[in-house]
Write a protein that holds these residues in place. Structure first.
Motif, PDB file in Angstrom:
ATOM      1  N   UNK A   3      53.617 -27.430  -0.118  1.00 18.82           N
ATOM      2  CA  UNK A   3      54.001 -28.777   0.250  1.00 18.82           C
ATOM      3  C   UNK A   3      55.724 -28.500   0.228  1.00 18.82           C
ATOM      4  N   UNK A   4      56.162 -29.407   1.264  1.00 22.49           N
ATOM      5  CA  UNK A   4      57.719 -29.366   1.443  1.00 22.49           C
ATOM      6  C   UNK A   4      58.136 -30.730   1.635  1.00 22.49           C
ATOM      7  N   UNK A   5      59.358 -30.879   1.271  1.00 20.70           N
ATOM      8  CA  UNK A   5      59.935 -32.242   1.440  1.00 20.70           C
ATOM      9  C   UNK A   5      60.665 -32.126   2.665  1.00 20.70           C
ATOM     10  N   UNK A   6      60.781 -33.313   3.406  1.00 17.85           N
ATOM     11  CA  UNK A   6      61.586 -33.285   4.844  1.00 17.85           C
ATOM     12  C   UNK A   6      62.995 -33.085   4.558  1.00 17.85           C
ATOM     13  N   UNK A   7      63.491 -33.107   3.396  1.00 15.44           N
ATOM     14  CA  UNK A   7      64.979 -32.904   2.988  1.00 15.44           C
ATOM     15  C   UNK A   7      65.341 -31.426   3.090  1.00 15.44           C
ATOM     16  N   UNK A   8      64.181 -30.756   2.954  1.00 12.60           N
ATOM     17  CA  UNK A   8      64.656 -29.197   2.835  1.00 12.60           C
ATOM     18  C   UNK A   8      64.205 -28.393   1.543  1.00 12.60           C
ATOM     19  N   UNK A   9      63.802 -29.300   0.654  1.00  8.83           N
ATOM     20  CA  UNK A   9      63.341 -28.635  -0.559  1.00  8.83           C
ATOM     21  C   UNK A   9      62.207 -28.553  -0.851  1.00  8.83           C
ATOM     22  N   UNK A  10      61.516 -27.556  -1.007  1.00 10.80           N
ATOM     23  CA  UNK A  10      60.292 -27.282  -1.197  1.00 10.80           C
ATOM     24  C   UNK A  10      59.847 -27.324  -2.752  1.00 10.80           C
ATOM     25  N   UNK A  11      58.382 -27.427  -3.126  1.00  9.89           N
ATOM     26  CA  UNK A  11      57.839 -27.353  -4.293  1.00  9.89           C
ATOM     27  C   UNK A  11      58.072 -26.456  -5.322  1.00  9.89           C
ATOM     28  N   UNK A  70      52.961 -29.048   4.189  1.00 14.75           N
ATOM     29  CA  UNK A  70      52.592 -30.174   4.204  1.00 14.75           C
ATOM     30  C   UNK A  70      53.825 -30.996   3.856  1.00 14.75           C
ATOM     31  N   UNK A  71      54.337 -31.889   4.489  1.00 15.74           N
ATOM     32  CA  UNK A  71      55.505 -32.764   4.349  1.00 15.74           C
ATOM     33  C   UNK A  71      55.479 -33.899   3.511  1.00 15.74           C
ATOM     34  N   UNK A  72      55.971 -33.962   2.253  1.00 14.47           N
ATOM     35  CA  UNK A  72      56.078 -34.627   1.238  1.00 14.47           C
ATOM     36  C   UNK A  72      57.166 -35.923   1.396  1.00 14.47           C
ATOM     37  N   UNK A  73      58.147 -35.656   2.169  1.00 15.45           N
ATOM     38  CA  UNK A  73      59.042 -36.743   2.314  1.00 15.45           C
ATOM     39  C   UNK A  73      59.718 -37.081   3.403  1.00 15.45           C
ATOM     40  N   UNK A  74      58.750 -37.917   4.247  1.00 12.82           N
ATOM     41  CA  UNK A  74      59.334 -38.256   5.593  1.00 12.82           C
ATOM     42  C   UNK A  74      59.718 -39.547   5.610  1.00 12.82           C
ATOM     43  N   UNK A  75      59.232 -40.567   4.619  1.00 13.55           N
ATOM     44  CA  UNK A  75      59.606 -41.918   4.851  1.00 13.55           C
ATOM     45  C   UNK A  75      61.039 -42.205   5.220  1.00 13.55           C
ATOM     46  N   UNK A 222      42.319 -39.595   8.800  1.00 12.52           N
ATOM     47  CA  UNK A 222      43.155 -39.265   7.901  1.00 12.52           C
ATOM     48  C   UNK A 222      43.154 -37.872   7.221  1.00 12.52           C
ATOM     49  N   UNK A 223      41.911 -37.094   7.087  1.00 11.78           N
ATOM     50  CA  UNK A 223      41.894 -35.814   6.685  1.00 11.78           C
ATOM     51  C   UNK A 223      42.763 -34.964   7.689  1.00 11.78           C
ATOM     52  N   UNK A 224      42.625 -35.204   8.950  1.00 11.55           N
ATOM     53  CA  UNK A 224      43.269 -34.294   9.814  1.00 11.55           C
ATOM     54  C   UNK A 224      44.934 -34.436   9.604  1.00 11.55           C
ATOM     55  N   UNK A 225      45.124 -35.724   9.358  1.00 12.77           N
ATOM     56  CA  UNK A 225      46.660 -35.914   9.150  1.00 12.77           C
ATOM     57  C   UNK A 225      46.965 -35.406   7.948  1.00 12.77           C
ATOM     58  N   UNK A 226      46.339 -35.511   6.891  1.00 16.04           N
ATOM     59  CA  UNK A 226      46.731 -34.899   5.884  1.00 16.04           C
ATOM     60  C   UNK A 226      46.732 -33.327   5.693  1.00 16.04           C
ATOM     61  N   UNK A 227      46.371 -32.712   6.759  1.00 17.63           N
ATOM     62  CA  UNK A 227      46.568 -31.351   6.615  1.00 17.63           C
ATOM     63  C   UNK A 227      48.136 -30.980   6.850  1.00 17.63           C
ATOM     64  N   UNK A 228      48.721 -31.925   7.437  1.00 18.80           N
ATOM     65  CA  UNK A 228      50.472 -31.674   7.424  1.00 18.80           C
ATOM     66  C   UNK A 228      51.000 -32.533   6.946  1.00 18.80           C
ATOM     67  N   UNK A 229      50.679 -34.088   6.563  1.00 14.14           N
ATOM     68  CA  UNK A 229      51.386 -34.882   5.809  1.00 14.14           C
ATOM     69  C   UNK A 229      50.999 -35.481   4.692  1.00 14.14           C
ATOM     70  N   UNK A 230      51.869 -35.262   3.440  1.00 15.85           N
ATOM     71  CA  UNK A 230      51.515 -35.630   2.245  1.00 15.85           C
ATOM     72  C   UNK A 230      52.463 -36.645   1.789  1.00 15.85           C
ATOM     73  N   UNK A 231      53.051 -37.364   2.543  1.00 18.31           N
ATOM     74  CA  UNK A 231      53.889 -38.437   2.177  1.00 18.31           C
ATOM     75  C   UNK A 231      53.014 -39.639   1.991  1.00 18.31           C
ATOM     76  N   UNK A 232      52.651 -40.106   0.888  1.00 16.35           N
ATOM     77  CA  UNK A 232      51.749 -41.185   0.454  1.00 16.35           C
ATOM     78  C   UNK A 232      52.372 -42.372   1.270  1.00 16.35           C
ATOM     79  N   UNK A 233      53.490 -42.759   1.390  1.00 14.94           N
ATOM     80  CA  UNK A 233      54.058 -43.941   2.123  1.00 14.94           C
ATOM     81  C   UNK A 233      53.591 -43.863   3.675  1.00 14.94           C
ATOM     82  N   UNK A 234      53.656 -42.797   4.247  1.00 14.94           N
ATOM     83  CA  UNK A 234      53.558 -42.618   5.467  1.00 14.94           C
ATOM     84  C   UNK A 234      52.029 -42.613   5.701  1.00 14.94           C
ATOM     85  N   UNK A 235      51.243 -42.036   4.806  1.00 14.55           N
ATOM     86  CA  UNK A 235      49.867 -42.250   5.073  1.00 14.55           C
ATOM     87  C   UNK A 235      49.360 -43.679   4.712  1.00 14.55           C
TER      88      UNK A 235
END
Length: 492
Positions: A3-11, A70-75, A222-235
């Motif tokens: 999982x990775x944040x869109x700001x460049x910081x990974x988990x 998976x991008x966790x911080x896109x909002x 939504x399963x398909x989107x979640x393969x790449x997007x983990x930001x719950x607010x975007x979802x």
């Protein structure tokens, strides 16, 4: 999957220096405050636009480097600046949704409205409104349902598309052309023409997914989107739009499947769905090594597959039906066909006494096997679909009758714009007969309208007069597009 944040910081705690975001005032969330706040100075707008582009470029680069991230911080990319840019990209004359707000009305107090919209989106107070149901006539006389979103829903969806495109444009396959940046219907048509004429294609599967946009399964999507997007607010925003329902004559109806045709976000969601259901599966199917050459071109839910061998085409159709059924889709039984089509189709069918090869329709053109006049070699002729052209001419004739009392110069500009727009799409090599016929029939319809302006005044609108008017206002019927192989190589 990392999982990775869109700001460049990974988990895993790695922060690439080249992807570090600019320093800024804190928000209490460990990242700079979202750009474009109302108290910023005017000169900050350019910097904010640059930051917006930089942010989506970083997303694109991260998506390209790691297909499993998976991008966790896109909002925070749904910034005030991105929302304003989204507003400016919308169609200015589009019909309003259930909010009854037009583009121009919203723009009268744009800055405070965008600021308030941004506050609600980022604060979790934004709520999607139902789409307004509208109906448009299809060429066959049926009616197609459209969903017209409220203006603020269009704005947020358009900004969301920019963010998600940065991810999915790195994932989508080469033979997918529909509603993608830098791609078009003509590029899809060119790819198909080149594939059929330059590859070993002898059979065509002309496929049609029945009521695709109306039957997309929300759970699978939504399963398909979640393969790449983990930001719950975007979802959460995506789920809101899917469940917002439709309003028709003041009556609300909920939606449990499908995406509203006409919504800004729908084409991207449809592409994501078919990317996982169809595109990746096709690539696996044709790479097994036990098949002949296979080509495919897809534009949204409309796709054509070419095969070297009939047995491969028959097996593909069987496997395709099973694949689609697994994801709550099915092929239209009356609009899905397997036909003999290609460089040997004319000769083979002549030997068997089967007559001319069948034709198929794709993106407004009827595709026909033919021989070049210059050397007798094989080619594909693309002619404007007769039924669609007839329906278009009927609408033009009705419009000319309705506006026949306008001054001649104004009528001429209207007619010229209509013909020019039609030619810009249909004036492809090999379609000269259709475009000349279209232009002539528009002139004839214009003459009929002018002769109906009064009992006697315009009975003198002769063909000589009409030729002069046509020369002045209506563009000539000339080919505007190059041959496909002049601008496109054989598709992947």
């Amino acid at each position: 999957m990392t999982a990775m944040h869109a700001s460049g910081k990974s988990d895993e705690g790695v922060v690439p220096m080249t992807h570090r975001r600019p320093a800024g005032r804190g928000t209490g969330e460990g990242r700079p405050e979202t750009s474009g706040n109302p108290e910023e100075l005017p000169q900050a707008k350019t910097q904010s636009l640059e930051s917006l582009v930089s942010g989506t470029n970083w997303i694109r680069e991260a998506a390209r480097k790691d297909k499993g991230v998976r991008f966790t911080n896109l909002m925070h990319h749904l910034s005030r600046v991105s929302l304003e840019e989204s507003y400016r990209c919308l169609k200015r004359d589009a019909a309003p949704g259930v909010d009854s707000v037009t583009w121009h009305e919203y723009g009268e107090e744009l800055s405070p409205r965008i600021t308030e919209l941004h506050r609600r989106v980022q604060g979790g107070e934004y709520r999607a409104q139902p789409s307004k149901r509208a109906w448009i006539a299809k060429a066959n006389g049926d009616m197609r349902p459209l969903g017209i979103a409220a203006l603020e829903d269009k704005i947020v969806q358009r900004a969301m598309v920019d963010v998600l495109n940065a991810i999915y444009e790195e994932d989508f396959v080469n033979f997918s052309y529909g509603f993608r940046p830098g791609r078009s219907q003509h590029k899809a048509l060119d790819a198909l023409w080149v594939g059929i004429t330059q590859r070993k294609v002898s059979w065509i599967v002309d496929a049609d997914i029945r009521s695709f946009f109306d039957t997309i399964d929300h759970g699978w999507l939504m399963k398909f989107v979640e393969y790449r997007v983990a930001d719950q607010r975007i979802l959460g925003l995506l789920r809101q739009w899917l469940r917002a329902g439709v309003s028709e004559n003041g009556r609300w109806t909920g939606t449990t499947v499908g995406t509203p045709q006409g919504a800004v976000i729908s084409p991207l969601l449809a592409n994501i769905y078919l990317h996982y259901v169809l595109d990746l599966w096709v690539n696996c199917w044709r790479s097994r090594g036990d098949t002949g050459e296979t080509i495919i071109v897809r534009y949204a839910d409309d796709f054509v597959v070419g095969f070297q061998n009939k047995c491969d085409a028959e097996r593909f159709l069987h496997d395709l039906r099973e694949r689609l059924a697994q994801h709550r889709l099915d092929l239209h039984p009356d609009k899905t066909r397997l036909i003999e089509f290609g460089r040997y189709a004319i000769a083979n069918r002549t030997k068997r006494g089967d007559g001319k090869p069948e034709t198929f329709n794709f993106l407004g053109f009827t595709h026909q096997c033919a021989k070049r006049r210059s050397d007798g070699g094989f080619t594909v002729i693309r002619a404007s679909m007769a039924k669609r052209m007839g329906a278009t001419l009927k609408r033009i004739g009705q419009s000319l009758m309705k506006h026949r009392s306008l001054p001649l110069p104004e009528q001429g500009k209207r007619v010229g714009a209509i013909v020019r727009g039609w030619l810009n799409y249909h004036a492809v090599p090999g379609n000269s007969m259709a475009i000349r016929s279209f232009r002539d029939r528009v002139i004839e319809a214009w003459r009929r309208a002018l002769r109906r302006r009064s009992q006697t005044a315009d009975r003198g609108t002769t063909w000589e007069v009409m030729r002069k008017l046509a020369k002045r206002f209506i563009p000539p019927a000339t080919i505007l597009h190059p041959y496909p192989n002049q601008r496109l190589r054989v598709p992947a």
